[in-house]
Design a protein around this motif. Structure first.
Motif: not given
Lengths: 459, 1026
Positions: B484-493, B541-546, B558-559, B568-577
């Motif tokens: 609903g905003q011009p020039n604002q498309a979203n891609a997430f993975r 900046n190395g922040n995860a694109l959550g 992305y694909f 690139p995927i460079n954060t891989s966090i183990i989910d302890p639970q």
């Protein structure tokens, strides 16, 4: 049977993996084990500080609003089904807003109790800190339980021996299924915790609780009980001996930096804007109709006398139209620190208490007049010296209603008058003690031992 | 006399066979797929001579001339009998003799935990389903095909969404907050089976079983009682499903090709009001409330605009889906080695426009025998599953068409020519579909390597290592029209990687004492380790694109954009639970005496990382006995040819909870107050948290009548589960949120009956298979908590002591007041009231059926086969949660919904006897200020009978296909969900909606909320072996 030996091979091979370490995993990331999280005194300080974080999320308007919805200060809420239920005094136990606020003090209480239980294991670098830490925890515990019992139980004095159900007073982190404590018991426990806090807290403690905060809260507790002598004693102690000053020049205690009147307060900064529920529900300087607005009677009582500076707290919108309403301007700002305990409250409390006791009337008159001179920018409305106790009481109650607008105080005073003073109080045409005048618990509270409040019953 | 005959026969057979017989009978024994069967017994009844078929299935047997009866038999196949007349000197070629798998499978080998057993020696309760039963119909995933085929196994197929998972319950539900799904073990590894890896997104739970190619499956064994499951210890309480993949068979290299093409449509098309009808209802609601003037319409539409539009959103969101599946495999088995190689492509479109599941899979299985002592086996698969997603249910798509996408809304905005967005993009499901690209892709490999070493006779050592590697990637792209905003498309993975491996070692030894005592020992040890990683793309900046990337540079997911390279995927966090480990030891002893008396003892000790030191290890023993009565000399019944009684008692567990509940948790994520850091508890420790523990008693009788013409099994079970996990929505006074504790107790008991009857044999065969299972479920205790202590998010069911898990706990609707059209409710005591108060909720129904089952009939005549399967459910209630809005108040403040034609049975004027209350715009007129209220007005009987599967096939004569250089060819047509008989007035009585968590999944089957109905399919197919 030698062959049987072969059967042992796999057992032996895998036994190597069987050491405890293989099954002992570590939590990583933002959530770690208690053992790893709490090691140094600083860790425990951060745990204690998190209680204040919760308090800031409780007195950010949410608790105050629930109380005010039960009073006669506000008009029916605009477009908020949960608030409307509270206003209509017909709250369902699925009311998630209500349940959410109810749960907040217990978060702080749980953490306070965790800390109290851990005290003997904390590696204090400053041994004196142990007792003050305990005192802070107990203050936090008392504050939470006090407002819970006032909101979710009938008031002190509702039954002659106060054996009516209150709330659970949690003194440990155990997950036992408990019954509600009586209101009398809750008050006793609140006082006991505050008495410990009062003698063990420092007089200055940054933004955290001080002995003055404990005394101020004790004053409030005794006042609510109708124990005016102790209420006046504690209020006087804070007013006379504490480092706080009555601000003659400003009616506004909801300021970005804590007010000089504030004895205990929550912090709010531009980044977190903790006062959001106040501003979100009351703000009347935008284009949309605010959720919460003053009742017609409130406006007519206090909004029309323009010589009273406090009449500026009301904004008449769409005047003369069918959709006319009275906005409240007190919270028309982006963010502010919320004073939970403050001098104006104590002065009005002291005045009314002395009035009730018939002692120290001149002090009481001065307290009233301090308030009035600030409101009217002069002494025009001052109480004459020699005013009677009854006149002082009337004045104190009149001033209290407008001074504490939006602070959740009104309904507690009306209940005190009904329960302790035996006055025939009605609130929006319903008796002060009808079942819907107390807040409903969330449904998850119900257990074999815990009986919820009645739903509705005020009409 | 007998003696002398035998003597003469021996002389004849041993000394002078070739001279005596100038005549021979030859032939080739083949199985039902024309694969040669080596080692089949060929026997000439009249002269009591026999031989075995050779490696190519061929046999040659010398006979005397005359009328003879030739019998061909092989374990697991029905005996074939042929009358022949042999002339003097004749060589009679019987051609290929095709054996059919035997209905009575007493001697068949079944897979059990860590081994195999002969069916007749099994003392546990289990069901085996072969490849054919799994592949006889198209279903979203393989487990749905089990419906109605195994007693005591309830399968509720997921909705019509492609790739959706079924809810499988073996002998009821014994868990509340922990998963009650059976344990799935593929070729020895308990696979990753979590349905909530991606939570609930778009009204859909990812189904990890969708990546399993049904055509790879040789057999499925469903283990039901403790004797069968306690070898899986802490994970056996909800039953175990063992999946064995195919291995090479047949001496010659053979290829199999099969394909199936079909269509999908909904079992029932949702009926909604059209624009005129809806406006009329809205006007009536308006008038009923005494309002005057033109009713206010949403999105600023005028009445004239609304009247001029009539969009059938259901038509816009559904269409016929096409399905195609191609399988090609090659297999062969030599003395030293065997292999099976298969590749498969499956494109499964649902009837929801834009939705499909595509699976590309390959498998290589093989064994190699180095020597008599040493063997190695490998099973490996690689699968790519692609789910082309759409919104459904509450999230949009058909769900929007059935709710907030009103018929007065246009698809296209005539002013701009673009999709109309006047009421928010969510109310234009066509616009959303075209502006959103949404794809889940799973890459999965389940592999196993097994080494077998047999140093001496009857002794074997097995080492097995398996890896289940899964990458699950969800990609979504939302155009600026949606944002609903011009020039604002979203891609997430959203990407997870689960690496799950196990290793087990077993030693087994078979001992025979004095020829009558047979003992089999097995001991073993196992470890399993499963790690879940959350993987993130990171920005510069190395922040995860959550939450993905939202800006003008986003033009595609992305694909198929350069985002993958840029970030690139460079954060891989183990989910302890989600990470867990197991270490286990187990043992089993089987004893049989003269093949008559059977006994089995098992014990498993499990250690799990999910529990603290106090309760880390659990012990799960079982004991079972069996008695084959028909082997006794005193047993002389002519009618009953087989009778076996068996019973078992044992303990099994369930450990399916998030990790670290024993340890508690503190948030140290850097939160602050007033500029200073805080740390705080988010979860209380519970050092005593431990396994759910089920005590299971089972008793059953197997019998075969009239020479196996009728085989039956009747079983009784009683499963008492204690220490049941509750993820309690803690009383708020506890001071923290959800808390896991072992406080529940649940009883499941029931009776199962299976009957297989070969009604007709000969050229025309008719076989009936029937099963029915009743289950009584009762929540015995929840440790003093309230009905509302466990709430599964969106579910409308509760935990009520004394009632089944998943009880509909609702305010009772009494009737519509004839005078004013208001709904009248009943309070707790049964008094009539206009007020809806949740305190008046009572247990009015439950979602669990009283009985489930199926009846299948198969007819064959010459090459033709015809079969149909009815599945049925008796009892249980359906809660139609959407109808409270589809037939509820028309309130513009709370969101207007389209209505269903059932609204015509509403109150309109005083004196009306109506099913539904008056139309109103004010929810208060229905007795509550809460806009949408649950009452048993929306509760319906969930019983149904469904023609689940009907197929008609023709196997071409072997001689004919030989000319085409083929061994076997069958063509068939199959239809699924063709007929449904039910009193449920909604769409489809088989409902497994999208779930929020395991508690929801356990408690809220049969709750529908805009859930797309099941699909009806018609397919044609061909199977060829060459």
């Amino acid at each position: 049977m030698k062959k049987i030996k072969f059967l042992l091979i796999p057992a032996l091979l895998l036994s190597a993996m069987a050491c405890q370490d293989y099954l002992e995993l570590e939590q990583t990331g933002d959530t770690i084990s208690e053992e790893n999280a709490l090691q140094t005194q600083q860790d425990y300080e951060e745990l204690l500080w998190s209680c204040y974080d919760v308090i800031a999320n409780t007195y950010d308007g949410r608790m105050q609003i629930l109380f005010d919805l039960l009073s006669d200060d506000l008009a029916a809420p605009n477009s908020n089904a949960d608030y409307t239920e509270v206003y209509n005094r017909n709250m369902l136990f699925f009311n998630s807003t209500l349940g959410g606020v109810y749960g907040q003090p217990y978060f702080a209480i749980f953490r306070a109790n965790s800390l109290i239980e851990a005290l003997d294991n904390i590696p204090f670098t400053d041994p004196a800190r142990k007792v003050s830490m305990e005192a802070e925890a107990k203050f936090i515990r008392a504050l939470g339980h006090f407002d819970l019992v006032r909101g979710w139980g009938q008031p002190y004095g509702f039954t002659s021996n106060n054996s009516h159900p209150g709330i659970i007073y949690k003194t440990s982190t155990a997950t036992d299924i408990l019954a509600r404590n009586t209101v009398g018991d809750v008050y006793d426990l609140v006082i006991s915790d505050l008495e410990f806090a009062e003698v063990n807290l420092p007089s200055a403690n940054g933004d955290a609780a001080t002995l003055w905060a404990a005394k101020a809260l004790l004053a409030k507790v005794y006042f609510q009980k109708g124990d005016y002598a102790l209420a006046a004693q504690y209020a006087s102690d804070v007013i006379d001996n504490g480092p706080y000053s009555f601000d003659l020049n400003s009616l506004d205690r909801f300021t970005a930096m804590p007010s000089t009147e504030a004895i205990f307060y929550t912090l709010s900064i531009d980044l977190d804007r903790r006062s959001g529920p106040f501003t979100g529900n009351y703000r009347s300087d935008g284009t949309s109709v605010p959720t919460l607005r003053a009742s017609t009677s409130m406006y007519q009582t206090y909004g029309t006398d323009t010589t009273d500076l406090r009449s500026n707290w009301f904004i008449v919108k769409d005047a003369g139209q069918p959709n006319e309403y009275f906005g409240i301007s007190k919270f028309n700002k982006d963010y502010f620190s919320v004073p939970v305990l403050h001098i104006t409250d104590l002065k009005l409390m002291r005045a009314e208490a002395f009035g009730e006791l018939g002692t120290n009337l001149s002090v009481a008159i001065q307290d009233i007049n301090d308030i009035r001179e600030r409101a009217y920018s002069g002494s025009s409305m001052n109480l004459p010296s020699g005013s009677s106790g009854a006149e002082i009481i009337d004045a104190a109650r009149w001033e209290r209603r407008i001074e504490m607008l939006g602070e959740g105080d009104r309904v507690q005073q009306l209940k005190r008058l009904g329960a302790v003073e035996n006055l025939p109080i009605t609130i929006r045409s319903a008796p002060w003690d009808c079942p819907g005048m107390i807040l409903q618990f969330p449904v998850t509270e119900r257990t074999d031992a815990f009986v919820l409040n009645q739903t509705g019953g005020c009409n | 006399m007998k003696h002398s005959y035998a003597k003469r026969f021996l002389l004849a057979a041993l000394l002078i066979p070739a001279l005596q017989y100038a005549q021979v009978i030859t032939g080739t024994v083949v199985d039902e797929t024309q694969q040669p069967l080596p080692g089949a017994a060929v026997y000439v009844v009249e002269q009591q001579t026999g031989t075995n078929s050779d490696m190519d299935g061929k046999f040659i047997i010398p006979v005397k001339p005359g009328e003879l009866t030739v019998e061909v038999s092989f374990i697991g196949y029905a005996k074939l009998s042929r009358k022949v007349t042999v002339a003097v000197g004749q060589t009679l070629n019987l051609g290929s003799l095709s054996l059919k798998p035997e209905i009575s499978k007493l001697d068949e080998i079944v897979v059990v935990g860590y081994g195999v057993q002969r069916k007749r020696e099994v003392t546990g309760s289990m069901v085996k389903l072969d490849s054919k039963k799994i592949n006889d119909m198209p279903t979203p995933t393989f487990e749905a095909a089990l419906q109605g085929k195994a007693a005591g196994v309830q399968i509720v197929t997921g909705s019509g969404v492609a790739g959706s998972g079924a809810v499988v319950r073996i002998r009821g539900v014994a868990s509340i907050s922990a998963s009650a799904d059976p344990l799935y073990v593929v070729d020895g590894i308990p696979i990753t089976q979590d349905n909530f890896l991606q939570g609930n997104s778009g009204g859909f739970n990812n189904n990890p079983l969708a990546t399993i190619n049904p055509n790879d499956i040789e057999s499925i064994e469903i283990l039901k009682d403790a004797a069968a499951t306690s070898i899986y210890g802490s994970r056996g309480a909800n039953g175990v499903i063992l999946i064995t993949t195919k291995r090479g068979k047949g001496k010659e290299l053979k290829f199999n090709f099969s394909t199936r093409l079909g269509t999908a449509s909904p079992t029932q098309r949702p009926q909604m009001l059209n624009s005129q009808e809806w406006l009329q209802m809205y006007k009536e609601a308006w008038a009923n409330d005494g309002k005057v003037g033109t009713p206010t319409l949403p999105a600023g539409l005028t009445w004239e605009q609304a009247e001029a539009t009539n969009t059938d959103w259901v038509d816009q969101t559904i269409a016929t889906g096409f399905k195609q599946r191609y399988d090609l495999s090659a297999q062969m088995a030599k003395d030293k080695y065997n292999f099976y190689v298969g590749g498969s492509y499956d494109l499964n479109e649902s009837y929801l426009i834009g939705n499909s599941y595509e699976r590309l899979s390959g498998r290589i299985n093989g064994d190699y025998r180095f020597s008599k002592q040493f063997e190695v086996g490998l099973s490996t698969s690689l699968v790519r599953g692609t789910n082309n997603r759409i919104d459904n249910a509450w999230s949009g798509g058909l769900g929007a068409a059935m709710s907030t996408a009103l018929p007065i809304f246009p698809v296209i905005d005539t002013a701009t020519g673009d999709y109309w967005n006047g009421a928010g993009s969510g109310n234009n499901p066509v616009g959303v579909r075209d502006n959103k690209i949404w794809r889940n892709r799973e890459l999965r490999s389940i592999s196993n390597m097994k080494l077998t070493y047999k140093p001496f006779k009857n002794f074997a050592l097995n080492a097995s290592g398996s890896l289940d590697h899964m990458t699950l990637r969800e990609d979504q792209y939302n155009s600026e029209w949606i944002i609903g905003q011009p020039n604002q498309a979203n891609a997430f993975r959203n990407q997870q990687k689960i690496i799950n491996y196990n290793l087990f070692l077993t030693a087994s030894y078979i001992q025979t004492i004095k020829e009558v005592h047979n003992l089999t020992y097995l001991i073993g040890a196992e470890s399993q380790n499963s790690n879940t990683y959350n993987e993130f793309h990171t920005d510069d900046n190395g922040n995860a694109l959550g939450n993905g990337l939202t800006d003008s540079s986003v033009t595609a997911p992305y694909f198929d954009s350069d985002l993958e390279d840029r970030f690139p995927i460079n954060t891989s966090i183990i989910d302890p639970q989600s990470t867990y480990r197991f270490v286990s030891w187990f043992g089993r002893v089987n004893y049989s005496y003269k093949d008559k008396y059977l006994a089995q003892a098992t014990l498993r000790a499990d250690g799990s990382s999910r529990f603290g030191r106090n309760k880390r290890y659990g012990f799960f023993p079982s004991l079972s006995v069996g008695w084959i009565v028909s082997e006794e000399s005193f047993f002389t019944s002519k009618k009953i040819n087989y009778l076996k009684v068996k019973s078992s008692l044992g303990y099994t567990g369930n450990a399916q909870i998030p990790g670290f509940q024993y340890q508690g948790g503190y948030n140290v994520g850097g939160a602050s107050y007033g500029g200073s850091a805080i740390r705080f508890p988010v979860r209380l420790e519970n050092p005593n948290i431990q396994w759910e523990n089920s005590r299971v008693f089972d008793m059953s009788v197997e019998a075969a009548f009239l020479n196996d013409r009728i085989t039956t099994e009747i079983a009784y079970y009683n499963k008492y589960s204690s220490q049941v996990f509750l993820g309690i929505s803690t009383p708020r006074n506890f001071g923290f949120g959800t808390y896991w504790d072992n406080v529940g107790e649940i009883l499941n008991r029931g009776v199962e009956l299976t009957v297989k009857s070969r009604n007709l044999v000969g050229d025309l065969t008719w076989t009936t298979e029937f099963n029915i299972a009743n289950n009584y479920n009762e929540l015995v205790s929840i440790g003093g908590y309230s009905e509302d202590a466990v709430s599964g998010g969106t579910n409308d069911t509760r935990t009520v002591v004394g009632k089944p898990v998943g009880t509909n706990f609702l305010v009772r609707f009494s009737h519509v007041d004839r005078e004013n059209g208001r709904p009248v409710y009943l309070d707790k005591d049964g008094n009539q009231t206009y007020e809806w108060n949740p305190d008046d909720r009572v247990a009015v129904g439950n979602v669990l059926p009283d009985a489930v089952g199926g009846i299948n009939n198969t007819f064959t005549y010459k090459g033709f086969d015809f079969s149909f399967l009815f599945a049925f459910v008796i009892g249980g209630d359906i809660y139609d949660s959407s109808s409270k809005r589809q037939l509820g108040p028309m309130s513009i403040d709370n969101g207007l919904w389209n209505l269903t034609p059932q609204i015509y049975d509403r109150w309109q004027q005083p004196g009306d006897d109506a099913r539904y209350p008056r139309l109103t715009t004010e929810t208060a007129n229905l007795g509550s200020t809460t806009p949408w209220i649950n009452t048993n007005l929306w509760l319906h009987d969930g019983s149904y009978l469904r023609l689940r599967n009907l197929s008609f096939g023709y196997t071409l004569p072997a001689e004919k296909v030989k000319k085409w250089k083929m061994d076997y060819m069958r063509v068939y047509v199959v239809g699924t969900n063709l007929l449904t008989f039910t009193r449920f007035p909604g769409l489809d009585p088989e409902i497994a909606r999208d779930f929020e968590n395991n508690a929801d999944r356990n408690m809220s089957v049969n709750i529908t909320y805009l859930t797309p109905p099941q699909e009806r399919t018609y397919s044609i197919g061909v199977d060829i072996t060459f």
